[in-house]
Design an enzyme around this catalytic site. Structure first.
Site, short mmCIF file in Angstrom:
data_model
loop_
_atom_site.label_atom_id
_atom_site.label_comp_id
_atom_site.label_asym_id
_atom_site.label_seq_id
_atom_site.Cartn_x
_atom_site.Cartn_y
_atom_site.Cartn_z
N ILE A 56 0.89 -1.15 0.00
CA ILE A 56 0.00 0.00 0.00
C ILE A 56 0.93 1.21 0.00
O ILE A 56 1.85 1.30 0.81
CB ILE A 56 -0.96 -0.01 1.21
N SER A 57 0.72 2.12 -0.92
CA SER A 57 1.63 3.26 -1.08
C SER A 57 1.62 4.14 0.16
O SER A 57 0.66 4.17 0.94
CB SER A 57 1.21 4.10 -2.29
#
Length: 209
Positions: A56-57
């Site tokens: 997840i960025s």
């Protein structure tokens, strides 16, 4: 531990988020889009692993890409790389009930994970598709906006072909350990105008699955 409010305040202060993106992120708690064991790290501005070699960025990158994409209510947006569904949920909030998000993911487990997370958050305007994101999804084209959350070595022609005139594509392009975040506008007649934003590091965009 910092809170979601603390995180958003940081994103506004740093310039990564604008007011609209910050409002969307206030409604979407990142803790609902990560594996439970990572909860102590959820409100730090850092990427986190979500399994299958994917991440997840960092919230700052999610906010910046959302801001650069300049999503408006009622738009149809294509996302390449569903991940945990966090970015899709933010986009769904930005397009509103009249808009629609089409999100593509090559890893079948993540399709289910993202769908479950977004459904639990109450978003009904997201369509999840298991497929090769580099080919886009021509059945619902053209798209007002396209966002790619994996690094391409070059901009896939399928995506620029599926972008509407007047549309915008945000995509990281470059080598495996260093890319430029590009903002591509499709002008009248199909001409493409490309502007670089910041250097980034994303997992690779892989053709086929």
């Amino acid at each position: 531990m910092p809170s979601n409010s603390d995180l958003i305040a940081h994103l506004l202060e740093s310039g990564y988020a604008d007011a609209r993106v910050a409002d969307a992120m206030r409604k979407i708690d990142r803790i609902n889009f990560i594996p439970a064991e990572l909860a102590p790290h959820v409100y730090h501005d850092t990427p986190l692993p979500i399994g299958h070699g994917q991440t997840i960025s960092a919230p700052g990158i999610v906010a910046l890409m959302s801001k650069l994409l300049d999503v408006r209510e009622g738009m149809t947006v294509l996302e390449v790389g569903s991940g945990s569904g966090y970015q899709a949920a933010i986009l769904a909030e930005l397009v509103g009930k009249r808009g629609r998000i089409i999100t593509l993911e090559r890893i079948e487990w993540l399709v289910s994970f993202a769908k479950e997370n977004c459904n639990r958050a109450g978003y009904k305007n997201i369509e999840f598709i298991h497929g090769d994101g580099s080919k886009g999804h021509s059945a619902k084209a053209p798209y007002a906006r396209i966002i790619v959350t994996a690094a391409a070595r070059s901009v896939p022609k399928a995506l620029t072909d599926q972008l509407a005139e007047g549309g915008k594509l945000v995509i990281p392009v470059g080598q495996p350990y260093r890319q430029d975040l590009l903002v591509i506008d499709k002008l009248a007649g199909g001409e493409l105008r490309t502007e670089p934003s910041i250097p980034v590091i994303f997992v690779p965009l892989i053709e086929g699955y």
